[in-house]
Design a protein around this motif. Sequence first.
Motif, PDB file in Angstrom:
ATOM      1  N   TRP A   1       0.829  -1.206   0.000  1.00 52.22           N
ATOM      2  CA  TRP A   1       0.000   0.000   0.000  1.00 52.22           C
ATOM      3  C   TRP A   1       0.866   1.260   0.000  1.00 52.22           C
ATOM      4  O   TRP A   1       0.549   2.240  -0.676  1.00 52.22           O
ATOM      5  CB  TRP A   1      -0.933  -0.006   1.217  1.00 52.22           C
ATOM      6  N   CYS A   2       1.963   1.222   0.740  1.00 49.83           N
ATOM      7  CA  CYS A   2       2.892   2.366   0.746  1.00 49.83           C
ATOM      8  C   CYS A   2       3.462   2.597  -0.648  1.00 49.83           C
ATOM      9  O   CYS A   2       3.583   3.739  -1.106  1.00 49.83           O
ATOM     10  CB  CYS A   2       4.028   2.125   1.749  1.00 49.83           C
ATOM     11  N   ALA A   3       3.811   1.498  -1.331  1.00 53.24           N
ATOM     12  CA  ALA A   3       4.344   1.611  -2.694  1.00 53.24           C
ATOM     13  C   ALA A   3       3.298   2.181  -3.637  1.00 53.24           C
ATOM     14  O   ALA A   3       3.614   2.985  -4.520  1.00 53.24           O
ATOM     15  CB  ALA A   3       4.809   0.237  -3.182  1.00 53.24           C
ATOM     16  N   SER A   4       2.046   1.778  -3.454  1.00 54.54           N
ATOM     17  CA  SER A   4       0.971   2.283  -4.307  1.00 54.54           C
ATOM     18  C   SER A   4       0.772   3.786  -4.112  1.00 54.54           C
ATOM     19  O   SER A   4       0.680   4.543  -5.078  1.00 54.54           O
ATOM     20  CB  SER A   4      -0.344   1.544  -4.008  1.00 54.54           C
ATOM     21  N   VAL A   5       0.715   4.205  -2.855  1.00 53.22           N
ATOM     22  CA  VAL A   5       0.526   5.636  -2.563  1.00 53.22           C
ATOM     23  C   VAL A   5       1.718   6.438  -3.071  1.00 53.22           C
ATOM     24  O   VAL A   5       1.564   7.493  -3.684  1.00 53.22           O
ATOM     25  CB  VAL A   5       0.323   5.854  -1.046  1.00 53.22           C
ATOM     26  N   GLY A   6       2.924   5.928  -2.817  1.00 49.29           N
ATOM     27  CA  GLY A   6       4.125   6.615  -3.307  1.00 49.29           C
ATOM     28  C   GLY A   6       4.141   6.700  -4.817  1.00 49.29           C
ATOM     29  O   GLY A   6       4.513   7.731  -5.389  1.00 49.29           O
ATOM     30  N   GLY A   7       3.730   5.612  -5.473  1.00 51.67           N
ATOM     31  CA  GLY A   7       3.685   5.601  -6.932  1.00 51.67           C
ATOM     32  C   GLY A   7       2.692   6.602  -7.500  1.00 51.67           C
ATOM     33  O   GLY A   7       2.899   7.155  -8.581  1.00 51.67           O
ATOM     34  N   MET A   8       1.606   6.819  -6.761  1.00 53.49           N
ATOM     35  CA  MET A   8       0.612   7.795  -7.201  1.00 53.49           C
ATOM     36  C   MET A   8       1.156   9.224  -7.161  1.00 53.49           C
ATOM     37  O   MET A   8       0.730  10.096  -7.919  1.00 53.49           O
ATOM     38  CB  MET A   8      -0.639   7.703  -6.320  1.00 53.49           C
ATOM     39  N   LEU A   9       2.105   9.466  -6.260  1.00 51.67           N
ATOM     40  CA  LEU A   9       2.629  10.822  -6.049  1.00 51.67           C
ATOM     41  C   LEU A   9       3.959  11.077  -6.753  1.00 51.67           C
ATOM     42  O   LEU A   9       4.407  12.222  -6.824  1.00 51.67           O
ATOM     43  CB  LEU A   9       2.806  11.078  -4.547  1.00 51.67           C
ATOM     44  N   VAL A  10       4.586  10.012  -7.286  1.00 47.17           N
ATOM     45  CA  VAL A  10       5.966  10.114  -7.746  1.00 47.17           C
ATOM     46  C   VAL A  10       6.133  11.064  -8.932  1.00 47.17           C
ATOM     47  O   VAL A  10       7.212  11.647  -9.120  1.00 47.17           O
ATOM     48  CB  VAL A  10       6.516   8.709  -8.096  1.00 47.17           C
ATOM     49  N   SER A  11       5.094  11.257  -9.735  1.00 46.22           N
ATOM     50  CA  SER A  11       5.219  12.115 -10.922  1.00 46.22           C
ATOM     51  C   SER A  11       5.014  13.599 -10.626  1.00 46.22           C
ATOM     52  O   SER A  11       5.262  14.447 -11.495  1.00 46.22           O
ATOM     53  CB  SER A  11       4.210  11.680 -11.999  1.00 46.22           C
ATOM     54  N   ILE A  12       4.563  13.908  -9.418  1.00 42.80           N
ATOM     55  CA  ILE A  12       4.259  15.309  -9.091  1.00 42.80           C
ATOM     56  C   ILE A  12       5.494  16.219  -9.234  1.00 42.80           C
ATOM     57  O   ILE A  12       5.391  17.301  -9.816  1.00 42.80           O
ATOM     58  CB  ILE A  12       3.653  15.408  -7.676  1.00 42.80           C
ATOM     59  N   PRO A  13       6.686  15.838  -8.718  1.00 41.53           N
ATOM     60  CA  PRO A  13       7.858  16.721  -8.902  1.00 41.53           C
ATOM     61  C   PRO A  13       8.166  17.006 -10.365  1.00 41.53           C
ATOM     62  O   PRO A  13       8.593  18.114 -10.714  1.00 41.53           O
ATOM     63  CB  PRO A  13       8.994  15.936  -8.234  1.00 41.53           C
ATOM     64  N   GLN A  14       7.953  15.998 -11.241  1.00 41.82           N
ATOM     65  CA  GLN A  14       8.210  16.220 -12.663  1.00 41.82           C
ATOM     66  C   GLN A  14       7.232  17.226 -13.252  1.00 41.82           C
ATOM     67  O   GLN A  14       7.624  18.124 -13.996  1.00 41.82           O
ATOM     68  CB  GLN A  14       8.099  14.894 -13.428  1.00 41.82           C
ATOM     69  N   ILE A  15       5.966  17.102 -12.898  1.00 43.63           N
ATOM     70  CA  ILE A  15       4.946  18.029 -13.400  1.00 43.63           C
ATOM     71  C   ILE A  15       5.216  19.438 -12.895  1.00 43.63           C
ATOM     72  O   ILE A  15       5.134  20.419 -13.649  1.00 43.63           O
ATOM     73  CB  ILE A  15       3.542  17.545 -12.985  1.00 43.63           C
ATOM     74  N   VAL A  16       5.572  19.556 -11.614  1.00 44.05           N
ATOM     75  CA  VAL A  16       5.874  20.865 -11.027  1.00 44.05           C
ATOM     76  C   VAL A  16       7.069  21.498 -11.724  1.00 44.05           C
ATOM     77  O   VAL A  16       7.062  22.698 -12.043  1.00 44.05           O
ATOM     78  CB  VAL A  16       6.144  20.724  -9.511  1.00 44.05           C
ATOM     79  N   ARG A  17       8.107  20.713 -12.000  1.00 45.76           N
ATOM     80  CA  ARG A  17       9.307  21.245 -12.657  1.00 45.76           C
ATOM     81  C   ARG A  17       8.991  21.752 -14.061  1.00 45.76           C
ATOM     82  O   ARG A  17       9.490  22.793 -14.483  1.00 45.76           O
ATOM     83  CB  ARG A  17      10.385  20.159 -12.715  1.00 45.76           C
ATOM     84  N   ILE A  18       8.156  21.009 -14.793  1.00 44.95           N
ATOM     85  CA  ILE A  18       7.779  21.436 -16.142  1.00 44.95           C
ATOM     86  C   ILE A  18       7.021  22.757 -16.090  1.00 44.95           C
ATOM     87  O   ILE A  18       7.290  23.680 -16.865  1.00 44.95           O
ATOM     88  CB  ILE A  18       6.915  20.356 -16.832  1.00 44.95           C
ATOM     89  N   VAL A  19       6.076  22.860 -15.173  1.00 43.10           N
ATOM     90  CA  VAL A  19       5.267  24.080 -15.053  1.00 43.10           C
ATOM     91  C   VAL A  19       6.125  25.270 -14.625  1.00 43.10           C
ATOM     92  O   VAL A  19       5.999  26.381 -15.161  1.00 43.10           O
ATOM     93  CB  VAL A  19       4.107  23.859 -14.061  1.00 43.10           C
ATOM     94  N   GLN A  20       7.016  25.057 -13.660  1.00 41.52           N
ATOM     95  CA  GLN A  20       7.875  26.143 -13.177  1.00 41.52           C
ATOM     96  C   GLN A  20       8.809  26.656 -14.275  1.00 41.52           C
ATOM     97  O   GLN A  20       8.998  27.866 -14.420  1.00 41.52           O
ATOM     98  CB  GLN A  20       8.693  25.669 -11.972  1.00 41.52           C
ATOM     99  N   ASN A  21       9.398  25.741 -15.044  1.00 42.53           N
ATOM    100  CA  ASN A  21      10.332  26.127 -16.104  1.00 42.53           C
ATOM    101  C   ASN A  21       9.644  26.412 -17.432  1.00 42.53           C
ATOM    102  O   ASN A  21      10.302  26.828 -18.389  1.00 42.53           O
ATOM    103  CB  ASN A  21      11.384  25.019 -16.306  1.00 42.53           C
ATOM    104  N   ARG A  22       8.341  26.123 -17.484  1.00 39.71           N
ATOM    105  CA  ARG A  22       7.553  26.317 -18.705  1.00 39.71           C
ATOM    106  C   ARG A  22       8.210  25.610 -19.898  1.00 39.71           C
ATOM    107  O   ARG A  22       8.246  26.120 -21.010  1.00 39.71           O
ATOM    108  CB  ARG A  22       7.351  27.812 -18.998  1.00 39.71           C
TER     109      ARG A  22
END
Length: 210
Positions: free
Chosen positions: A15-36
């Motif tokens: 369950w921890c792996a599932s929750v972590g996997g659900m959140l793992v892409s957030i830093p990538q999305i944030v970086r794309i948006v910040q750097n446009r």
Amino acid sequence: MNPLMMAQLVSFISWCASVGGMLVSIPQIVRIVQNRSAHGISSFAVVLNMLSNVASSSYNIRMNTTFAAWGEAPAQAISALFILLLKRKYDGERYATHAIVITGGACALLMLTSVVPTNLLVSLPPFFGGLSVIPQILAIRRQGGIGNLAFEPVLFGTIGYAIRLVTTLYLVPARSALIAAAALFALNASLLAQMCVLQIRNKKKGRYSK
């Protein structure tokens, strides 16, 4: 440790792996948006990663596998689609738009249980997932850097695949699924190693240039 406690521990870790996997892409999305910009991220790699997660979701739904063993897959598929849309928005890649259409059709096909046999479907996640790493590795090598590819998702993704390798051993009966988990871990570990080597090399270049 008795079997009941082992089962509870594996379930908790899964369950921890599932929750972590659900959140793992957030830093990538944030970086794309910040750097446009999504420069450095291979559209082809993102599409293949999405197909891998859709195939994994479809197979586990079919087999009625406990959600803890694959819960991150649908979230990562949605994240991959969102990254493609951001890449289209900021980088203006026509290929990304075409890839979305092709991916959508392929995903719908995978979800139709009468179209793709189960024994074939179980082999698709490692096939697409393994292939997804290759274009990204080649893109990094061609560019000589990681661009806007975030380090955190690759790091935590590799850790997640290592955990998933263990939980698959206990929760998923198909041995092919275990082989798939091992292959995905090995390939993502290779990408992580490449990124680490480049980061160290670039820091040394910067130090010597001062």
